[in-house]
Design an enzyme around this catalytic site. Sequence first.
Site, mmCIF file in Angstrom:
data_model
loop_
_atom_site.group_PDB
_atom_site.id
_atom_site.type_symbol
_atom_site.label_atom_id
_atom_site.label_comp_id
_atom_site.label_asym_id
_atom_site.label_seq_id
_atom_site.Cartn_x
_atom_site.Cartn_y
_atom_site.Cartn_z
ATOM 1 N N GLY A 202 0.723 -1.335 -0.062
ATOM 2 C CA GLY A 202 0.111 -0.039 0.021
ATOM 3 C C GLY A 202 0.847 1.308 -0.202
ATOM 4 C CD GLU A 204 3.735 1.988 -4.683
ATOM 5 O OE1 GLU A 204 5.090 1.943 -4.669
ATOM 6 O OE2 GLU A 204 3.429 1.073 -4.226
ATOM 7 C CG ASN A 281 7.779 2.288 -2.535
ATOM 8 O OD1 ASN A 281 7.689 0.913 -2.588
ATOM 9 N ND2 ASN A 281 6.944 3.106 -2.407
ATOM 10 C CG ASP A 326 9.109 1.716 -6.447
ATOM 11 O OD1 ASP A 326 8.815 1.244 -5.248
ATOM 12 O OD2 ASP A 326 8.280 0.963 -7.413
ATOM 13 C CG ASP A 416 9.390 -6.338 -8.847
ATOM 14 O OD1 ASP A 416 9.299 -6.122 -7.490
ATOM 15 O OD2 ASP A 416 8.494 -6.121 -9.491
ATOM 16 C CG MET A 673 -13.651 -0.720 -12.116
ATOM 17 S SD MET A 673 -14.083 -0.398 -13.992
ATOM 18 C CE MET A 673 -14.363 1.416 -13.871
#
Length: 726
Positions: A202, A204, A281, A326, A416, A673
């Site tokens: 979370g 970001e 990050n 990041d 990654d 969505m």
Amino acid sequence: MNRTGPHRRPLPHALGCLALALACCAPAYAADVDGKRIIAADQEPGNWMSHGRTYDEQRFSPLKAINQDNVNQLGLAWSYKLDLDRGVEATPIVVDGVMYTTGPFSVVYALDARNGKLLWKYDPQSDRNRAGEACCDAVNRGVAVWQGKVYVGVLDGRLEAIDAKTGKRVWSVDTRSDHKRSYTITGAPRVVNGKVIIGNGGAEYGVRGYVTAYDAETGKQAWRFFTVPGDPKLPPEDKAMEIASKTWHGDAFVEWGGGGTAWDSFAYDPELNLLYIGVGNGSMWDPKWRSQAKGDNLFLSSIVAVNADTGEYAWHYQTTPGDAWDFTATQHMILAELPIDGKQRKVLMQAPKNGFFYVLDRATGELLSAKNIVPVNWAKGIDMKTGRPILDDEAAAYWKDGKRKLVTPAFWGAHDWHPMSYNPNTGLVYIPAHIMSAYYEHIPDAPKRNPFKSVYQLGLRTGMMPEGAEGLLEMAKTWSGKLIAWDPVKQAPAWEVPYITIFNGGTLSTAGNLVFEGSADGRVIAYAADTGKKLWESPAASGVMAAPISYSVDGEQYVTFMAGWGGAFSTFAGALSLRAGVQPFSQVLTYKLGGNATLREPAPPANAPEPPPLTADANAVAAGAALYDGNCSQCHGIHAVSGGVLPDLRKLSAEKHQMFLGILYGGRVPDGMPSFADNLKPEQVEQVHQYLIKRAHDLKREGSTWQQFSAKPAAQSPLADNHPQE
């Protein structure tokens, strides 16, 4: 007592003793796993009882019935089709003939490891309205097992325990510390000393990172370790936060949470009783808005060691002080013993996003060596006296001079989440590496927190490509991947295999002198671990991102790949993802010597329908483009180019065009969505709609060029690797 009769003969004494011994050692219940059993995992190499097989996370299998001499006889033994065709990132767990794994939206499957028969399925009913709060698709990296229970982290922030025999929920806890913020879980739990360890995602979206330990039996919280400080007006929670708080400046980070989420990797040393945490990050990415461009901002982008029983801080090493790109350190960590300067050292190894491979003393955190595994331009190297990177401000410090910078590597890093593996026989680490760059640009005005939680909050502009098919194709050609066999003692590659794009699968190494990996372009492959010679490959019907495992049942060895294209690369960078030439098609693929099962493949994609006429002027379309980039691109792709996992909005049907406002305001819960009713006014929705109509006409006009993205490579494509099958 032996029973006798016409259908049962008494066992000979020796066989009777053997049967009694085996009965005494047989598991008492499903998933009968504890710490002693995981520590002694090499004594039963047929099982894969923890995420990395062992607590040291080496992902090395001692099995060698499948080896370099016969691996070319591998065939599909069985497959199991998962419910949803989205990103698959799980590492399966196999215990006593039962496989436990996960699919999208944290659904758990228990399968017979011999034949793939479904034993039970558990759907935690993740709140799909909150899927837009997950930066990187509705993925899950697997489960943990312990004393009859299966543990799964749910995308919406819950940690749940399931009965391993029945698939029924035993307990559930909400791990979120603040329900107003976008906490998620995509990582796999670990169980250490009877405690289930889990972190969150979370950063970001603006959260404060932490790792929590829960009692495996009851779900009661045992301890919580915060990775970044809280409100400086309040006393720090512990010694670690006293250390960290001195490295942050101002108070803007309080509003933004600070970040530092531990969303993936852990490792554990039972002798030291240290749990190693990989920290992510910052929130925001731009250090000027996060912390006045001052301080190291601990424990961002760090490896932190804590006492596994109490969560008490032991030591830390920060890979990227004051992270601005990041460059998470959440990537896979491996514990091993290596000869360093003529002395055996107990080490921790990591290749985080920033492009360097680190070898640390795992008792103290001392840096022993570091070397870049791919080209980097943000740093000139690592200062071995201080352990700090030597920054190249001219190349990468976008917040200092306000100039747009092309940084290498960029936000998906040189490596990654895709797990690497270590083979103690070859002494090599097998790393699924990325070659990529991206632009970073400072925003001159301080950003304001957006209450709509499904929008990235980076505090900067970042981009990869110019708009238009030709420009995208040129950028796509600059991104690639490779498998690196890295010598951690020499800090140099032993061999490499190039791939067509990034996001190829994690790796498995075995005592059969093999390295297994799946590829983004839809293959499963075996290489010789010592030389990199390709020995076997087979189609996978979709891109493969997850790391494979090997196990045995009834004396027969198997290799399992979780196949299914998706995740952050395919959603956000759809145009570049199309270079892989695959569709999302999620299934469990298990191979054995002589296997002859038939591979299931997806139906071909439908052609794009005729778009409606564009009725807006250039200004309205430009406004729609900006709104799309801020609200939609993280799922449906930059410039509305989808990677195929979520709907390509350039290919909407006539019915969807008519329903466009209703879809955006109502949301689509099955797809995850969210509703945009609180974020976009009706006239803004129409601007987005007109932009998408414009992009649909672009697609029609540029159709032949786009085929260069999505054309699937030939089975023996020279683009795939440089070791032809023999």
